[in-house]
Design a protein around this motif. Sequence first.
Motif, mmCIF file in Angstrom:
data_model
loop_
_atom_site.group_PDB
_atom_site.id
_atom_site.type_symbol
_atom_site.label_atom_id
_atom_site.label_comp_id
_atom_site.label_asym_id
_atom_site.label_seq_id
_atom_site.Cartn_x
_atom_site.Cartn_y
_atom_site.Cartn_z
ATOM 1 N N TYR A 161 -17.075 14.079 17.720
ATOM 2 C CA TYR A 161 -16.542 15.428 17.878
ATOM 3 C C TYR A 161 -17.401 16.441 17.127
ATOM 4 C CZ TYR A 161 -13.463 19.457 17.672
ATOM 5 O OH TYR A 161 -12.954 20.729 17.780
ATOM 6 N N SER A 162 -17.757 17.518 17.799
ATOM 7 C CA SER A 162 -18.494 18.621 17.194
ATOM 8 C C SER A 162 -17.560 19.825 17.086
ATOM 9 C CB SER A 162 -19.716 18.999 18.049
ATOM 10 O OG SER A 162 -20.259 20.230 17.601
ATOM 11 N N PRO A 163 -17.175 20.217 15.863
ATOM 12 C CA PRO A 163 -16.265 21.364 15.725
ATOM 13 C C PRO A 163 -16.919 22.687 16.084
ATOM 14 C CG PRO A 163 -17.030 20.631 13.570
ATOM 15 C CD PRO A 163 -17.534 19.624 14.562
ATOM 16 N N TRP A 164 -18.242 22.732 16.145
ATOM 17 C CA TRP A 164 -18.932 23.976 16.475
ATOM 18 C C TRP A 164 -18.961 24.188 17.977
ATOM 19 C CZ3 TRP A 164 -20.909 20.303 13.039
ATOM 20 C CH2 TRP A 164 -20.703 20.636 11.689
ATOM 21 N N ARG A 184 -13.512 18.822 9.182
ATOM 22 C CA ARG A 184 -12.959 18.145 10.358
ATOM 23 C C ARG A 184 -13.821 16.978 10.823
ATOM 24 N NH1 ARG A 184 -12.237 23.368 13.940
ATOM 25 N NH2 ARG A 184 -11.830 21.890 15.620
ATOM 26 N N ILE A 185 -15.025 16.844 10.290
ATOM 27 C CA ILE A 185 -15.884 15.727 10.710
ATOM 28 C C ILE A 185 -16.281 14.864 9.507
ATOM 29 C CG2 ILE A 185 -16.763 16.876 12.774
ATOM 30 C CD1 ILE A 185 -19.372 17.386 11.183
ATOM 31 N N ARG A 186 -15.418 14.811 8.519
ATOM 32 C CA ARG A 186 -15.730 14.059 7.307
ATOM 33 C C ARG A 186 -16.048 12.597 7.611
ATOM 34 N NH1 ARG A 186 -14.177 11.508 2.720
ATOM 35 N NH2 ARG A 186 -14.806 12.510 0.768
ATOM 36 N N SER A 187 -15.370 12.019 8.577
ATOM 37 C CA SER A 187 -15.566 10.599 8.899
ATOM 38 C C SER A 187 -16.923 10.314 9.543
ATOM 39 C CB SER A 187 -14.459 10.105 9.832
ATOM 40 O OG SER A 187 -14.495 10.812 11.063
#
Length: 297
Positions: A209-212, A266-269
């Motif tokens: 997943y890319s939050p941007w 949101r992409i820590r994992s």
Amino acid sequence: MSGLIERVEFALRNPSGSLWLPEFTIEMVEAGWRDLYHKASLSPDAYGTARVMARDAGAPRNISSRLTMISGADGPEKVLLVETLDAEFVHTYNEADVRFYTADEIDATNVLAQLGEAITVLRTIPALFTTVAALVRCIHLLDSGDDDYDVSFSEPQIPFSIFVSVPRESSAISVLRVAEAIVHEAMHLQLTLIERIVPLVRAKSQRHYSPWREEFRNAQAVLHGLYVFCVIDEFFRALPAFPLREAHAASYLKRRRSGIHEQVGRIRSFQDSKDLTEIGSEFIRRMITGLEQQEGR
């Protein structure tokens, strides 16, 4: 080369160094120029985006302006070329809804003045400025069609060019947005050079997943997004007070940094992805941890 690899790997792991690795930029850029000369006989003096795309050092290039980044009195001269592309090249990008300012529009509007102001902002952080000046030889000015909407991109196969939108109406915030876009695309070029020396991704088959983009992309794309936005956060944090004379400009930067921190969270994992090399995972962990420490986590 092995010595450079070891030094870059150390820098990627080092939490106290600048993310844009200013101490290695010149070496990596020189290697990039050697590779480009081997492929297309292009030197810095002969460089142009149209010439890279044509793989022809003698192809026409349309330079509408030259901005001095570093004068000969301060070291090796660095000039930023404002280049416009011929219709055949522009048509390729038009299919992706990208519109370029023409040379006449550049002359008739204040977009060039805003570009100059954005460069002045970058000068306030000398290490970042010299890094950008080394990485970017050509800039192409885009018209997003909406002064509240920004567009920018770069192409890995065009190693020293960036494409950046400039609003038609100028303000303190619009100048900061242009400065951000220049840093953003310069750092994509920087990370591409880093990846040529130190592989950070081992596979591109999985989607993350890319939050941007708010979509799923491969590991390399998410890594690039994370890197450039962490550098932008460091850039904004390092800005001195005088470019932010207007209160709403400082408020704008605070909101931008808050948004970046939220998106990275949101992409820590992603730091544990098996698509990353060991050093790639460590580098991402360093970036994420650095932002969390700023928030007192």
